[in-house]
Design a protein around this motif. Sequence first.
Motif, PDB file in Angstrom:
ATOM      1  N   SER A 123       0.788  -1.240   0.000  1.00  0.00           N
ATOM      2  CA  SER A 123       0.000   0.000   0.000  1.00  0.00           C
ATOM      3  C   SER A 123       0.816   1.285   0.000  1.00  0.00           C
ATOM      4  N   LYS A 160       6.885   0.752   1.862  1.00  0.00           N
ATOM      5  CA  LYS A 160       6.776  -0.703   2.042  1.00  0.00           C
ATOM      6  C   LYS A 160       7.346  -1.431   0.822  1.00  0.00           C
ATOM      7  N   TYR A 168      -0.802  -0.885  -4.701  1.00  0.00           N
ATOM      8  CA  TYR A 168      -2.212  -1.145  -4.995  1.00  0.00           C
ATOM      9  C   TYR A 168      -3.166  -0.095  -4.421  1.00  0.00           C
ATOM     10  N   VAL A 185      -4.565 -22.498   2.312  1.00  0.00           N
ATOM     11  CA  VAL A 185      -3.301 -22.706   3.046  1.00  0.00           C
ATOM     12  C   VAL A 185      -3.611 -22.569   4.533  1.00  0.00           C
ATOM     13  N   TRP A 207      -1.202 -23.394   7.582  1.00  0.00           N
ATOM     14  CA  TRP A 207       0.061 -23.980   8.005  1.00  0.00           C
ATOM     15  C   TRP A 207      -0.042 -24.665   9.375  1.00  0.00           C
ATOM     16  N   ARG A 255      -1.592  -1.210  10.474  1.00  0.00           N
ATOM     17  CA  ARG A 255      -0.942  -1.417   9.173  1.00  0.00           C
ATOM     18  C   ARG A 255       0.403  -0.694   9.096  1.00  0.00           C
TER      19      ARG A 255
HETATM   20  N1  LIG Z   1      -3.051 -19.514   6.475  1.00  0.00           N
HETATM   21  C1  LIG Z   1      -2.088 -19.593   7.346  1.00  0.00           C
HETATM   22  O1  LIG Z   1      -1.578 -20.658   7.667  1.00  0.00           O
HETATM   23  C2  LIG Z   1      -1.597 -18.296   7.938  1.00  0.00           C
HETATM   24  C3  LIG Z   1      -0.434 -18.259   8.729  1.00  0.00           C
HETATM   25  C4  LIG Z   1      -0.001 -17.017   9.197  1.00  0.00           C
HETATM   26  C5  LIG Z   1      -0.718 -15.863   8.904  1.00  0.00           C
HETATM   27  N2  LIG Z   1      -1.868 -15.978   8.182  1.00  0.00           N
HETATM   28  C6  LIG Z   1      -2.664 -14.795   7.826  1.00  0.00           C
HETATM   29  O2  LIG Z   1      -1.892 -13.989   6.970  1.00  0.00           O
HETATM   30  C7  LIG Z   1      -2.272 -12.640   7.150  1.00  0.00           C
HETATM   31  C8  LIG Z   1      -1.046 -11.790   7.377  1.00  0.00           C
HETATM   32  O3  LIG Z   1      -0.424 -12.137   8.605  1.00  0.00           O
HETATM   33  P1  LIG Z   1       0.933 -11.411   9.056  1.00  0.00           P
HETATM   34  O4  LIG Z   1       1.269 -11.930  10.397  1.00  0.00           O
HETATM   35  O5  LIG Z   1       1.905 -11.467   7.964  1.00  0.00           O
HETATM   36  O6  LIG Z   1       0.364  -9.891   9.219  1.00  0.00           O
HETATM   37  P2  LIG Z   1       1.059  -8.479   8.873  1.00  0.00           P
HETATM   38  O7  LIG Z   1       2.515  -8.563   9.092  1.00  0.00           O
HETATM   39  O8  LIG Z   1       0.283  -7.476   9.615  1.00  0.00           O
HETATM   40  O9  LIG Z   1       0.800  -8.303   7.306  1.00  0.00           O
HETATM   41  C9  LIG Z   1      -0.493  -8.083   6.809  1.00  0.00           C
HETATM   42  C10 LIG Z   1      -0.435  -7.169   5.611  1.00  0.00           C
HETATM   43  O10 LIG Z   1      -1.774  -7.023   5.136  1.00  0.00           O
HETATM   44  C11 LIG Z   1      -1.969  -5.727   4.609  1.00  0.00           C
HETATM   45  N3  LIG Z   1      -3.260  -5.172   5.050  1.00  0.00           N
HETATM   46  C12 LIG Z   1      -4.236  -4.748   4.246  1.00  0.00           C
HETATM   47  N4  LIG Z   1      -5.273  -4.280   4.944  1.00  0.00           N
HETATM   48  C13 LIG Z   1      -4.955  -4.385   6.223  1.00  0.00           C
HETATM   49  C14 LIG Z   1      -5.619  -4.036   7.443  1.00  0.00           C
HETATM   50  N5  LIG Z   1      -6.851  -3.500   7.435  1.00  0.00           N
HETATM   51  N6  LIG Z   1      -4.980  -4.272   8.621  1.00  0.00           N
HETATM   52  C15 LIG Z   1      -3.767  -4.832   8.635  1.00  0.00           C
HETATM   53  N7  LIG Z   1      -3.063  -5.177   7.509  1.00  0.00           N
HETATM   54  C16 LIG Z   1      -3.660  -4.952   6.314  1.00  0.00           C
HETATM   55  C17 LIG Z   1      -0.811  -4.856   5.086  1.00  0.00           C
HETATM   56  O11 LIG Z   1      -0.046  -4.485   3.927  1.00  0.00           O
HETATM   57  P3  LIG Z   1      -0.431  -3.212   3.037  1.00  0.00           P
HETATM   58  O12 LIG Z   1      -0.550  -2.038   3.970  1.00  0.00           O
HETATM   59  O13 LIG Z   1       0.745  -3.123   2.141  1.00  0.00           O
HETATM   60  O14 LIG Z   1      -1.719  -3.554   2.345  1.00  0.00           O
HETATM   61  C18 LIG Z   1       0.056  -5.777   5.961  1.00  0.00           C
HETATM   62  O15 LIG Z   1       1.431  -5.641   5.679  1.00  0.00           O
HETATM   63  C19 LIG Z   1      -3.288 -12.612   8.290  1.00  0.00           C
HETATM   64  O16 LIG Z   1      -4.584 -12.580   7.762  1.00  0.00           O
HETATM   65  C20 LIG Z   1      -3.030 -13.911   8.995  1.00  0.00           C
HETATM   66  O17 LIG Z   1      -4.168 -14.377   9.684  1.00  0.00           O
HETATM   67  C21 LIG Z   1      -2.309 -17.152   7.686  1.00  0.00           C
END
Ligand SMILES: NC(=O)c1ccc[n+]([C@@H]2O[C@H](COP(=O)([O-])OP(=O)(O)OC[C@H]3O[C@@H](n4cnc5c(N)ncnc54)[C@H](OP(=O)(O)O)[C@@H]3O)[C@@H](O)[C@H]2O)c1
Length: 324
Positions: free
Chosen positions: A172, A176, A191, A262, A264, A314
Amino acid sequence: MKAIRCKEYGPPSALVLEEVPEPVPKENEVLVQVKACGINYPDTLIIQGLYQIKPELPFTPGSDVAGIVTAIGEGVKHLAVGDPVFGFVPYGGLAESVVVPATACFPKPDKMDFTVAASFMMAYGTSYHALKDRARLREGETLLVLGASGGVGLAAVELGKQMGARVIAAASTDEKLELCREYGADLLINYHQTDLKATLKELTGHKGVDVIYDPVGGDYTESAFRGIAWEGRFLVVGFAAGSIPKIPLNLPLLKGASLVGVFWGAFAMKHPKQNMQNALTLMQWFEEGRLNPHIHRVYALEQTPQALEEMMARKVRGKVVVSI
Ligand SMILES: NC(=O)c1ccc[n+]([C@@H]2O[C@H](COP(=O)([O-])OP(=O)(O)OC[C@H]3O[C@@H](n4cnc5c(N)ncnc54)[C@H](OP(=O)(O)O)[C@@H]3O)[C@@H](O)[C@H]2O)c1
């Protein structure tokens, strides 16, 4: 011991620091004196009662831990008291000690300090499992990563490059995206400023992207899916934007594409040997200097609410870690 406690589901400001009894490891478990606990987006959800797992109240959040083994339960063979380790628990990590299942606890490489170790497992474990086991990403393919400067996103950028893909990072802000470029991204998309679908077509000569890694959800999902290539794989990783998107099913049909889930944490529980193998590969790549986790900021245990708030606002690039 001291622990961060969630006594009612709510915002980070409702968390409290309290004295609680130290847990005791059972069979095939180890007790770890926690030196650092990484913060992940699911921590912001679990305290609000919005995550897949809803622990009984009160509970201690925190999943990604690194520390020293202080006691072992019966049947634990590969770890001993005094070992520096890192590991993963569904919750309980934001405390001075935590019990970790032995299959989710790994010897910490000497080169990795506790802060880095606590930022490693969830981000790289999730993204490697997603790209290797779920998308079967191949050398020379194009990979689009949404939320590319976040915890799992930046790991996906780095791993995508290690696996030989051409990586497009989407985020965003330009700040970043600059971090994503430093981590190897070949092409960048802001984006907030450009339409994803049109930009993806332009960047890929109308072919589209082979693999899309989506931890963000919301409006970005459909717009990205419309830029997928024939036989592309779309990885559903998370919904940090807050809303779970609904995709018209004619889109995967028209592209012969796959929507791939996914999870994990569930994979690690169901396939501990395969997960261990993935973790060994990731640790080897770390020791060879091929992976370099980005630590945005380190907080003290009592500052845990601020760490969670920063992530929800964010503002984080890479990982935030709580030092204990
Ligand atoms: N499926 C799995 O096994 C698994 C495992 C771990 C994490 N996850 C999921 O992956 C996602 C990211 O986790 P993470 O720990 O990497 O989080 P993070 O470090 O906070 O990264 C999330 C990214 O999402 C974007 N974003 C867009 N709208 C947002 C909002 N309203 N609030 C916060 N961030 C927003 C932000 O980038 P921009 O500002 O650039 O848009 C941010 O860098 C989460 O949904 C988490 O539940 C899934």
